[in-house]
Design an enzyme around this catalytic site. Structure first.
Site, short mmCIF file in Angstrom:
data_model
loop_
_atom_site.label_atom_id
_atom_site.label_comp_id
_atom_site.label_asym_id
_atom_site.label_seq_id
_atom_site.Cartn_x
_atom_site.Cartn_y
_atom_site.Cartn_z
CG ASP A 1 5.91 -4.07 9.97
OD1 ASP A 1 6.85 -4.28 9.11
OD2 ASP A 1 5.86 -2.76 10.31
CG ASP B 1 2.31 -3.46 9.11
OD1 ASP B 1 2.63 -4.57 8.91
OD2 ASP B 1 2.23 -2.46 8.64
CB THR C 1 -2.56 7.07 -2.66
OG1 THR C 1 -1.81 5.75 -2.90
CG2 THR C 1 -1.77 8.23 -3.34
NE ARG D 1 -2.67 -0.22 3.62
CZ ARG D 1 -3.61 0.03 4.48
NH1 ARG D 1 -4.55 0.13 4.25
NH2 ARG D 1 -3.01 0.46 5.77
C1 PRP Z 1 -1.14 -4.91 4.18
C2 PRP Z 1 -1.81 -6.18 4.33
C3 PRP Z 1 -2.83 -6.22 2.75
C4 PRP Z 1 -2.95 -4.43 2.55
C5 PRP Z 1 -4.40 -4.40 3.08
O1 PRP Z 1 -0.11 -5.04 3.35
O2 PRP Z 1 -1.19 -7.36 4.39
O3 PRP Z 1 -2.07 -6.57 1.76
O4 PRP Z 1 -2.12 -4.04 3.53
O5 PRP Z 1 -4.73 -3.04 3.01
P1 PRP Z 1 -5.64 -2.58 2.16
O6 PRP Z 1 -6.92 -3.36 2.20
O7 PRP Z 1 -6.12 -1.24 2.43
O8 PRP Z 1 -5.18 -2.84 0.70
P2 PRP Z 1 0.95 -3.90 3.30
O9 PRP Z 1 0.75 -3.02 2.19
O10 PRP Z 1 1.33 -3.41 4.69
O11 PRP Z 1 2.19 -4.82 2.88
P3 PRP Z 1 3.30 -5.84 3.50
O12 PRP Z 1 2.33 -7.10 3.39
O13 PRP Z 1 4.22 -6.08 2.55
O14 PRP Z 1 3.52 -5.30 4.96
N1 URA Z 2 -2.57 -3.87 6.94
C1 URA Z 2 -2.13 -4.22 8.12
O1 URA Z 2 -1.10 -4.92 8.40
N2 URA Z 2 -2.88 -3.88 9.20
C2 URA Z 2 -3.99 -3.03 9.05
O2 URA Z 2 -4.91 -2.86 10.03
C3 URA Z 2 -4.31 -2.62 7.97
C4 URA Z 2 -3.60 -2.93 6.76
#
Ligand code: PRP
Ligand code: URA
Length: 215
Positions: free
Chosen positions: A209, A206, A114, A110
């Site tokens: 993380d 998160d 945005t 993400r």
């Molecule tokens: C997180 C999660 C989803 C996304 C959800 O990933 O694992 O993929 O956010 O958010 P959305 O519904 O608003 O799109 P992130 O972008 O943090 O990436 P990561 O898994 O690499 O930490």
């Molecule tokens: N991605 C995450 O990992 N946690 C949230 O709460 C939203 C998006």
């Protein structure tokens, strides 16, 4: 847990073992090792429900006593498609149940400003149209990543799709089910709302993380 009416394609799996494990997962004191184990266990339990409609075929087998007509999964092996990174955490638990499942990968993150998904990787088996495809991501927040992943998979030929997440926000559930009403969505919880930064409340923080210890 909220009482927001959910779209017909959206299912919250209320099983007590899932809810118990989810409560430990959410706790901020749960360490990375236990967090990963719980994600696998919850994903495995959820797979029991998400695979309920997989097609079966009759086969004749010989038991030690007589022959019988039994039932086996039919067709090509299913495909698990984790959305990187956090979706990776759900793969092992489901693969323990379906060891011959193929695994594709979709890389999305993400944009912090945005909140829209940015694509960086896409690798799936070529014959998606003949397979049941399970898209995995623990968090369904705004729904942008899930909608984008399903759109990419449909363009690549996927027809029988399901989406599995652990925690969903009402905003993401509505957006996903509006954009892809043909795709059954399974969640372990439907939480209250998103905060201004697009994090799910109460949520679990998160997921990437916490899974990979990168905070
Ligand atoms: C997180 C999660 C989803 C996304 C959800 O990933 O694992 O993929 O956010 O958010 P959305 O519904 O608003 O799109 P992130 O972008 O943090 O990436 P990561 O898994 O690499 O930490
Ligand atoms: N991605 C995450 O990992 N946690 C949230 O709460 C939203 C998006």
């Amino acid at each position: 847990m909220v009482t927001t009416p959910t779209p017909p394609s959206f299912t919250v799996i209320e099983h007590p073992l899932i809810q118990h494990k989810l409560s430990i997962l959410r706790d901020q004191g749960t360490p990375t090792k236990v967090f990963k184990e719980l994600v696998d266990e919850i994903a495995m339990l959820m797979a029991f429900e998400a695979t309920r409609t997989l097609p079966l075929e009759a086969v004749t087998i010989q038991t030690p006593l007589e022959s019988m007509e039994a039932r086996r999964l039919s067709g090509h092996e299913p495909v698990l498609v984790p959305i990187l990174r956090a979706g990776l955490g759900m793969v092992d638990g489901i693969r323990a149940l379906m060891p011959s499942a193929r695994v594709g990968h979709i890389g999305l993150y993400r944009n912090h400003d945005t909140l829209e998904p940015v694509e960086y990787y896409f690798k799936v088996p070529p014959d998606l149209a003949q397979r049941d495809v399970f898209v995995l991501d623990p968090m369904l927040a705004t729904g942008g990543s899930a909608v984008d992943a399903l759109t990419q998979l449909k363009k690549a030929g996927a027809r029988r799709l399901r989406f599995m997440c652990l925690v969903a926000a009402p905003e993401g559930a509505a957006r996903l089910c509006d954009a892809h009403p043909d795709v059954p969505v399974f969640a372990a919880a439907l939480d209250r709302e998103l905060n201004a930064n697009g994090y799910i409340l109460p949520g679990l923080g998160d997921a990437g993380d916490r899974l990979f210890g990168t905070k």
